[in-house]
Design a protein around this motif. Structure first.
Motif, mmCIF file in Angstrom:
data_model
loop_
_atom_site.group_PDB
_atom_site.id
_atom_site.type_symbol
_atom_site.label_atom_id
_atom_site.label_comp_id
_atom_site.label_asym_id
_atom_site.label_seq_id
_atom_site.Cartn_x
_atom_site.Cartn_y
_atom_site.Cartn_z
ATOM 1 N N ALA A 1 0.836 -1.205 0.000
ATOM 2 C CA ALA A 1 0.000 0.000 0.000
ATOM 3 C C ALA A 1 0.866 1.248 0.000
ATOM 4 C CB ALA A 1 -0.927 0.002 1.222
ATOM 5 N N GLY A 2 0.376 2.290 -0.653
ATOM 6 C CA GLY A 2 1.093 3.557 -0.658
ATOM 7 C C GLY A 2 1.157 4.146 0.736
ATOM 8 N N TRP A 3 2.243 4.884 0.992
ATOM 9 C CA TRP A 3 2.438 5.480 2.309
ATOM 10 C C TRP A 3 3.209 6.778 2.146
ATOM 11 C CZ3 TRP A 3 -0.180 3.521 6.208
ATOM 12 C CH2 TRP A 3 0.087 3.973 7.507
ATOM 13 N N PRO A 4 2.810 7.842 2.813
ATOM 14 C CA PRO A 4 3.493 9.132 2.654
ATOM 15 C C PRO A 4 4.992 9.036 2.907
ATOM 16 C CG PRO A 4 1.448 9.413 3.874
ATOM 17 C CD PRO A 4 1.647 7.935 3.727
ATOM 18 N N GLY A 5 5.781 9.672 2.050
ATOM 19 C CA GLY A 5 7.228 9.680 2.191
ATOM 20 C C GLY A 5 7.906 8.408 1.745
ATOM 21 N N ASN A 6 7.124 7.502 1.156
ATOM 22 C CA ASN A 6 7.629 6.165 0.860
ATOM 23 C C ASN A 6 7.503 5.818 -0.621
ATOM 24 O OD1 ASN A 6 8.875 4.042 2.262
ATOM 25 N ND2 ASN A 6 7.000 2.823 2.275
ATOM 26 N N GLY A 7 7.356 6.839 -1.476
ATOM 27 C CA GLY A 7 7.039 6.601 -2.877
ATOM 28 C C GLY A 7 8.029 5.734 -3.620
ATOM 29 N N GLY A 8 9.319 5.965 -3.425
ATOM 30 C CA GLY A 8 10.319 5.179 -4.139
ATOM 31 C C GLY A 8 10.475 3.785 -3.576
ATOM 32 N N TYR A 9 10.670 3.687 -2.274
ATOM 33 C CA TYR A 9 10.864 2.389 -1.630
ATOM 34 C C TYR A 9 9.623 1.517 -1.792
ATOM 35 C CZ TYR A 9 12.021 -1.016 2.010
ATOM 36 O OH TYR A 9 12.295 -2.173 2.691
ATOM 37 N N GLY A 10 8.454 2.094 -1.554
ATOM 38 C CA GLY A 10 7.212 1.326 -1.685
ATOM 39 C C GLY A 10 6.995 0.823 -3.098
ATOM 40 N N ALA A 11 7.299 1.670 -4.077
ATOM 41 C CA ALA A 11 7.136 1.252 -5.478
ATOM 42 C C ALA A 11 8.072 0.099 -5.808
ATOM 43 C CB ALA A 11 7.404 2.436 -6.405
ATOM 44 N N SER A 12 9.294 0.155 -5.293
ATOM 45 C CA SER A 12 10.259 -0.922 -5.575
ATOM 46 C C SER A 12 9.809 -2.234 -4.942
ATOM 47 C CB SER A 12 11.654 -0.535 -5.078
ATOM 48 O OG SER A 12 11.745 -0.568 -3.665
ATOM 49 N N LYS A 13 9.278 -2.156 -3.737
ATOM 50 C CA LYS A 13 8.855 -3.378 -3.063
ATOM 51 C C LYS A 13 7.548 -3.921 -3.640
ATOM 52 C CE LYS A 13 12.393 -3.693 -0.401
ATOM 53 N NZ LYS A 13 13.386 -4.765 -0.591
ATOM 54 N N ALA A 14 6.707 -3.038 -4.179
ATOM 55 C CA ALA A 14 5.519 -3.514 -4.886
ATOM 56 C C ALA A 14 5.932 -4.327 -6.110
ATOM 57 C CB ALA A 14 4.641 -2.329 -5.302
ATOM 58 N N ALA A 15 6.970 -3.871 -6.795
ATOM 59 C CA ALA A 15 7.481 -4.606 -7.949
ATOM 60 C C ALA A 15 8.044 -5.959 -7.520
ATOM 61 C CB ALA A 15 8.558 -3.784 -8.660
ATOM 62 N N VAL A 16 8.745 -5.984 -6.390
ATOM 63 C CA VAL A 16 9.309 -7.240 -5.891
ATOM 64 C C VAL A 16 8.201 -8.227 -5.527
ATOM 65 C CG1 VAL A 16 10.579 -8.266 -3.963
ATOM 66 C CG2 VAL A 16 11.489 -6.251 -5.115
ATOM 67 N N ILE A 17 7.130 -7.725 -4.908
ATOM 68 C CA ILE A 17 6.004 -8.589 -4.547
ATOM 69 C C ILE A 17 5.372 -9.195 -5.797
ATOM 70 C CG2 ILE A 17 3.647 -8.592 -3.619
ATOM 71 C CD1 ILE A 17 4.650 -6.570 -1.506
ATOM 72 N N ASN A 18 5.177 -8.386 -6.821
ATOM 73 C CA ASN A 18 4.589 -8.899 -8.068
ATOM 74 C C ASN A 18 5.522 -9.902 -8.731
ATOM 75 O OD1 ASN A 18 3.835 -8.826 -11.084
ATOM 76 N ND2 ASN A 18 2.133 -7.739 -10.119
ATOM 77 N N LEU A 19 6.820 -9.613 -8.722
ATOM 78 C CA LEU A 19 7.803 -10.542 -9.275
ATOM 79 C C LEU A 19 7.748 -11.876 -8.543
ATOM 80 C CD1 LEU A 19 10.307 -11.269 -11.007
ATOM 81 C CD2 LEU A 19 11.713 -10.162 -9.241
ATOM 82 N N ALA A 20 7.685 -11.821 -7.225
ATOM 83 C CA ALA A 20 7.644 -13.047 -6.423
ATOM 84 C C ALA A 20 6.395 -13.861 -6.728
ATOM 85 C CB ALA A 20 7.700 -12.698 -4.941
ATOM 86 N N GLU A 21 5.258 -13.191 -6.864
ATOM 87 C CA GLU A 21 4.013 -13.894 -7.190
ATOM 88 C C GLU A 21 4.128 -14.594 -8.538
ATOM 89 O OE1 GLU A 21 1.122 -10.809 -6.975
ATOM 90 O OE2 GLU A 21 0.895 -10.946 -4.787
#
Length: 257
Positions: free
Chosen positions: A145-165
């Motif tokens: 989920a998106g979180w303030p101040g976390n745009g870059g890190y969160g986006a990278s980990k969202a990509a990792v989660i999708n890759l893992a799936e």
């Protein structure tokens, strides 16, 4: 030889000079697992290798795919087939909407996403050929989920989660398992620049490593903690945005996060 605590003989860990992966490496080594520790050459990597006869340093840059493949081949040649590959190299760069740091965003994606993919590419073919192996990929609950101040890190980990799936679906029936590790906030230098008052249910690196190693031998798809953060962020992810956005704003105001 590894004792009966863990099922692996040879573990390759990228990002081994980091707090979490370094702690995992030490605990595996203490249990008799032969650990190949990979990160860019540094005093921290040297100190980790010097801390146990079961840890050997294999310096490499996870952003260099050819170099990382050569590193994995060297580990196999010197120690034996890699049973467990823990891909944990990562970085956090603050994200300020009033001063977008495109370079920091790109660096975050390159290390957190490309670095993981390069690690997979370096070790997976040999695992598939043997018909056995265990991939463990370091994600984050804040990839859900998106979180303030976390745009870059969160986006990278969202990509990792999708890759893992995607990898998990494709690895079905191959004999190779995949585990996605999704911590919340861990008290490490990686996120030291993040406002301490906004770190929800922060845990120590020692507790984080214990939680990972308590479940990893069972080869689950996901290891996620702490439960309060996991439940909240996964619930927010599945709610309609008309509900989830106000809920996150309320939660931040109510908790001071």
């Amino acid at each position: 030889m590894a004792d009966k605590t863990y099922p692996w003989k040879i573990a390759w860990i990228t990002g081994a000079s980091g707090a979490i992966c370094g702690e995992v490496a030490r605990r595996l080594a203490d249990a008799g697992v032969q650990v190949a520790a990979t990160a860019r050459h540094s005093e921290r990597l040297d100190a980790l290798a010097a801390s146990s006869p079961n840890i050997k340093s294999f310096p490499a840059d996870v952003q260099d795919i050819d170099g990382l493949k050569a590193c994995a081949a060297q580990v196999t040649a010197e120690l034996g087939p890699i049973d467990l590959a823990l891909l944990g190299a990562g970085i956090y760069v603050p994200f300020d909407i009033r001063n977008i740091d495109a370079g920091g965003f790109g660096e975050t994606m390159a290390l957190n996403v490309d670095g993981v993919l390069n690690g997979v590419g370096a070790v997976l073919p040999a695992m598939l050929e043997r018909g056995e192996g265990h991939l463990a990929i370091m994600g984050s609950l804040f990839g859900y989920a998106g979180w303030p101040g976390n745009g870059g890190y969160g986006a990278s980990k969202a990509a990792v989660i999708n890759l893992a799936e995607s990898l998990k679906l494709e690895l079905w029936g191959t004999g190779v398992d995949l585990t996605l590790i999704n911590p919340g906030f861990v008290d490490t230098p990686l996120n030291a620049s993040y406002d301490p008052e906004k770190k929800l249910f922060v845990i120590s690196k020692e507790r984080c490593a214990r939680k990972i190693l308590a479940k990893l031998p069972k080869r689950p798809y996901e290891i996620a903690f702490p439960p309060q953060v996991e439940i909240f962020l996964k619930t927010v992810r599945n709610l309609p945005r008309a509900v989830s956005f106000p809920l996150v704003r309320w939660f931040i105001k109510a908790t001071g996060a």
